[in-house]
Design an enzyme around this catalytic site. Structure first.
Site, PDB file in Angstrom:
ATOM      1  N   LYS A  22      31.500   0.211  -5.967  1.00  0.00           N
ATOM      2  CA  LYS A  22      30.996   1.464  -5.347  1.00  0.00           C
ATOM      3  C   LYS A  22      30.245   1.297  -4.337  1.00  0.00           C
ATOM      4  CE  LYS A  22      27.721   4.431  -7.144  1.00  0.00           C
ATOM      5  NZ  LYS A  22      26.685   4.706  -6.275  1.00  0.00           N
ATOM      6  N   ASN A  23      29.140   0.457  -4.607  1.00  0.00           N
ATOM      7  CA  ASN A  23      28.007   0.367  -3.704  1.00  0.00           C
ATOM      8  C   ASN A  23      28.491  -0.666  -2.569  1.00  0.00           C
ATOM      9  OD1 ASN A  23      26.434   2.409  -4.719  1.00  0.00           O
ATOM     10  ND2 ASN A  23      25.142   1.047  -5.852  1.00  0.00           N
ATOM     11  N   CYS A 117      22.117  11.868  -6.752  1.00  0.00           N
ATOM     12  CA  CYS A 117      21.387  11.759  -8.134  1.00  0.00           C
ATOM     13  C   CYS A 117      20.097  11.948  -8.121  1.00  0.00           C
ATOM     14  CB  CYS A 117      21.623  10.319  -8.935  1.00  0.00           C
ATOM     15  SG  CYS A 117      23.193  10.181  -9.362  1.00  0.00           S
ATOM     16  N   ARG A 122      13.591  10.194  -3.437  1.00  0.00           N
ATOM     17  CA  ARG A 122      14.395   9.695  -2.451  1.00  0.00           C
ATOM     18  C   ARG A 122      14.443  10.059  -0.968  1.00  0.00           C
ATOM     19  NH1 ARG A 122      20.237   8.785  -5.406  1.00  0.00           N
ATOM     20  NH2 ARG A 122      19.979   6.694  -4.493  1.00  0.00           N
ATOM     21  N   ARG A 402      31.618   9.700 -10.815  1.00  0.00           N
ATOM     22  CA  ARG A 402      31.065   9.323  -9.439  1.00  0.00           C
ATOM     23  C   ARG A 402      31.157   7.762  -9.213  1.00  0.00           C
ATOM     24  NH1 ARG A 402      25.500  11.104  -7.946  1.00  0.00           N
ATOM     25  NH2 ARG A 402      26.119   9.536  -6.154  1.00  0.00           N
TER      26      ARG A 402
HETATM   27  N1  EPU Z   1      12.843   4.681  -0.291  1.00  0.00           N
HETATM   28  C1  EPU Z   1      11.443   5.067   0.596  1.00  0.00           C
HETATM   29  N2  EPU Z   1      12.011   5.507   1.529  1.00  0.00           N
HETATM   30  C2  EPU Z   1      13.243   5.397   2.270  1.00  0.00           C
HETATM   31  C3  EPU Z   1      14.350   4.984   1.403  1.00  0.00           C
HETATM   32  C4  EPU Z   1      13.861   4.495   0.207  1.00  0.00           C
HETATM   33  O1  EPU Z   1      10.273   5.068   0.157  1.00  0.00           O
HETATM   34  O2  EPU Z   1      13.282   5.926   3.276  1.00  0.00           O
HETATM   35  C5  EPU Z   1      12.114   4.175  -1.502  1.00  0.00           C
HETATM   36  C6  EPU Z   1      13.083   4.804  -2.611  1.00  0.00           C
HETATM   37  O3  EPU Z   1      12.318   5.883  -3.083  1.00  0.00           O
HETATM   38  C7  EPU Z   1      12.924   4.002  -3.684  1.00  0.00           C
HETATM   39  C8  EPU Z   1      13.115   2.471  -3.201  1.00  0.00           C
HETATM   40  O4  EPU Z   1      12.729   2.722  -1.768  1.00  0.00           O
HETATM   41  O5  EPU Z   1      12.011   3.988  -4.717  1.00  0.00           O
HETATM   42  C9  EPU Z   1      14.361   1.746  -3.278  1.00  0.00           C
HETATM   43  O6  EPU Z   1      15.457   2.715  -2.790  1.00  0.00           O
HETATM   44  P1  EPU Z   1      16.719   2.450  -1.900  1.00  0.00           P
HETATM   45  O7  EPU Z   1      16.499   2.780  -0.523  1.00  0.00           O
HETATM   46  O8  EPU Z   1      16.834   0.858  -1.916  1.00  0.00           O
HETATM   47  O9  EPU Z   1      17.649   2.925  -2.643  1.00  0.00           O
HETATM   48  P2  EPU Z   1      19.204   3.240  -2.026  1.00  0.00           P
HETATM   49  O10 EPU Z   1      19.386   2.651  -1.013  1.00  0.00           O
HETATM   50  O11 EPU Z   1      19.207   4.758  -1.734  1.00  0.00           O
HETATM   51  C10 EPU Z   1      20.831   1.762  -3.564  1.00  0.00           C
HETATM   52  C11 EPU Z   1      22.068   2.205  -4.458  1.00  0.00           C
HETATM   53  C12 EPU Z   1      21.471   2.812  -5.642  1.00  0.00           C
HETATM   54  C13 EPU Z   1      20.241   1.855  -6.351  1.00  0.00           C
HETATM   55  C14 EPU Z   1      19.404   1.376  -5.269  1.00  0.00           C
HETATM   56  C15 EPU Z   1      18.486   0.477  -5.764  1.00  0.00           C
HETATM   57  C16 EPU Z   1      23.759   2.591  -2.795  1.00  0.00           C
HETATM   58  C17 EPU Z   1      24.600   3.531  -2.190  1.00  0.00           C
HETATM   59  N3  EPU Z   1      23.108   3.017  -3.697  1.00  0.00           N
HETATM   60  O12 EPU Z   1      20.202   3.131  -3.258  1.00  0.00           O
HETATM   61  O13 EPU Z   1      22.529   2.946  -6.393  1.00  0.00           O
HETATM   62  O14 EPU Z   1      19.861   2.505  -7.375  1.00  0.00           O
HETATM   63  O15 EPU Z   1      19.939   0.988  -4.059  1.00  0.00           O
HETATM   64  O16 EPU Z   1      19.157  -0.747  -6.118  1.00  0.00           O
HETATM   65  O17 EPU Z   1      23.886   1.285  -2.455  1.00  0.00           O
HETATM   66  C18 EPU Z   1      24.057   4.229  -7.976  1.00  0.00           C
HETATM   67  O18 EPU Z   1      24.613   3.446  -7.848  1.00  0.00           O
HETATM   68  O19 EPU Z   1      23.913   4.791  -9.256  1.00  0.00           O
HETATM   69  C19 EPU Z   1      22.354   4.214  -7.356  1.00  0.00           C
HETATM   70  C20 EPU Z   1      21.601   5.047  -7.316  1.00  0.00           C
END
Ligand code: EPU
Length: 422
Positions: A22-23, A117, A122, A402
């Protein structure tokens, strides 16, 4: 709304094939916007997040069609503006991935604060700051039904940007935007999840000049045009890890096929410490039950550490292990609330603070009626239902759909008593 009805207590057996990640596929669907040709994506999982992303792309004007059950063709040349429809973009967090490509291509993008989610705050500050560093101007509007943003950046230029927090989609979004703007961008403190080098390799095959993806520093020399290409989606490491944990928790012998074992090393090493039998081959892993399942503490971490996306299923496994396991969730502040339901099933889990729980095992679990709060906790409830004595009902399984393709059908083939009822 659809629900799963699970009669637990059975051991499973057999082989399960892991689908496309997915990711990873969500990032390639986004990258399609950068290309001046079509992209053919193979090994696409049939999951709701992919459907939502396709809806968004089609609404923007892209032509998307299935060439066969698992192969998608995406031609984004027909997109004519960077205005995302709020209600569609709100439906998935990954809509944020589109803003980099849309900004790089159209010089402007409008979008709502993304949904997805509920596992923590976020925020999107890292994205916005990153685009500011490239020379964009951000306009935020918090007065309407949705918080919305417009980013203007007709003359973006490569720049240096340091991520205060490591962000997977932040890294990917800025990397994609920088591939198609003038000058050189250096991103530091980048995420290193396997989906990132895979995305960079794909873009490089399309003509981009990206170095260092998969390390904490990525250098991107912008080019003026990227051509179309073909992409084969890598196996889903979270799905692979979920099945490995599920096998250990249900004391089953399972072969998990079509995986890249290196991508789930942190999980396999935790299972080995607990006494679970783990046999690793080139592209599969075989799990055998532990004679005595020992408690084991984990701390979630960016790749290659223990993934936050497997923390909830692992907690279910910890309820079946002898002793105390400390589960420390370091990535999100709202990803432990599912424990209430596990305790109602008979678990003995104490919340120490918003980031840490202590699991006392081994405890017998009993079937209950519960609602899936998010994708990964939903999968944890499926594991708990399979372990528990009696019947569990999991409401609102959309959140599980999802990210997991036909999970009930695949579990049935392994001998599980699980049905979908609407
Ligand atoms: N964060 C910030 N500011 C931002 C963005 C992120 O403070 O602008 C913080 C978040 O609050 C969190 C941390 O950084 O505490 C890490 O978040 P990250 O941005 O890495 O998460 P993401 O990119 O939104 C992806 C995966 C998630 C997975 C996380 C961590 C995708 C589409 N989603 O999310 O996957 O949990 O990395 O590995 O790649 C899932 O598949 O169920 C899922 C939630």
């Amino acid at each position: 709304m659809a629900q799963f009805i699970i009669k637990g207590g059975r051991k499973l057996t057999g082989e399960v094939e892991i689908g496309g990640a997915k990711n990873s596929v969500l990032k390639i669907l986004s990258a399609a916007i950068l290309l001046s040709g079509r992209v053919v994506i193979k090994n696409v999982p049939a999951i709701e997040d992919v459907r939502r992303m396709i809806e968004l792309l089609e609404n923007l004007g892209a032509v998307v069609s299935y060439l066969d059950e698992k192969t998608l063709s995406v031609d984004a040349r027909t997109i004519s503006s960077g205005v995302m429809r709020d209600d569609l973009a709100k439906r998935l967090r990954s809509s944020i991935l589109l803003i980099g490509p849309l900004l790089a291509r159209f010089g402007s993008v409008s979008f709502p604060h993304p949904g997805g989610c509920i596992i923590g705050q976020r925020p999107i500050d890292l994205f916005l700051d990153g685009f500011r560093a490239l020379g964009a101007r951000i306009h935020a509007n918090f007065s309407g039904k949705y918080s919305t943003y417009r980013i203007d950046g007709k003359n973006l230029r490569g720049a240096n940007y340091f991520f205060r927090n490591i962000s997977v989609t932040g890294t990917e979004t800025l990397m994609m935007a920088s591939a198609l703007i003038r000058g050189t961008t250096i991103l530091r403190n980048c995420a290193t999840e396997p989906e990132i080098p895979v995305l960079a390799e794909f873009l490089n095959r399309c003509g981009a000049n990206i170095k260092g993806a998969g390390t904490h520093t990525i250098e991107i020399r912008g080019v003026s045009k990227l051509k179309g290409g073909v992409f084969n989606v890598i196996p889903d490491r979270i799905e692979a890890g979920s099945f490995a944990i599920l096998a250990a928790a249900t004391k089953s012998v399972l072969t998990i096929k079509n995986i890249i074992p290196e991508h789930i090393e942190s999980v396999l090493s935790a299972l080995i410490c607990m006494g679970v039998g783990v046999e690793i081959r080139k592209d599969l892993v075989r799990i055998r039950p532990a004679k005595i399942l020992r408690a084991h503490s984990i701390k979630t971490h960016e790749y290659p550490g223990f993934p936050t996306d497997l923390q909830a299923p692992f907690t279910v496994l910890a309820t079946q292990a002898d002793g105390q396991s400390l589960i420390h969730e370091t990535v999100y502040e709202g990803r432990l609330f599912y424990i209430e339901n596990l305790n109602r099933m008979g678990g003995k889990i104490i919340m120490c603070d918003p980031h840490r729980i202590l699991v006392h095992g081994a405890t017998k679990l009993y079937g209950r009626d519960m609602e899936s709060p998010d994708l990964r906790a939903g999968l944890a409830f499926v594991v708990a239902g399979l372990v528990a004595e009696g019947t569990s009902i999991i409401q609102d399984v959309y959140s599980i759909d999802r990210g997991y393709e036909n999970i009930e059908g695949r579990l049935q083939k392994l001998g599980a008593d699980i049905i979908r009822s609407s």
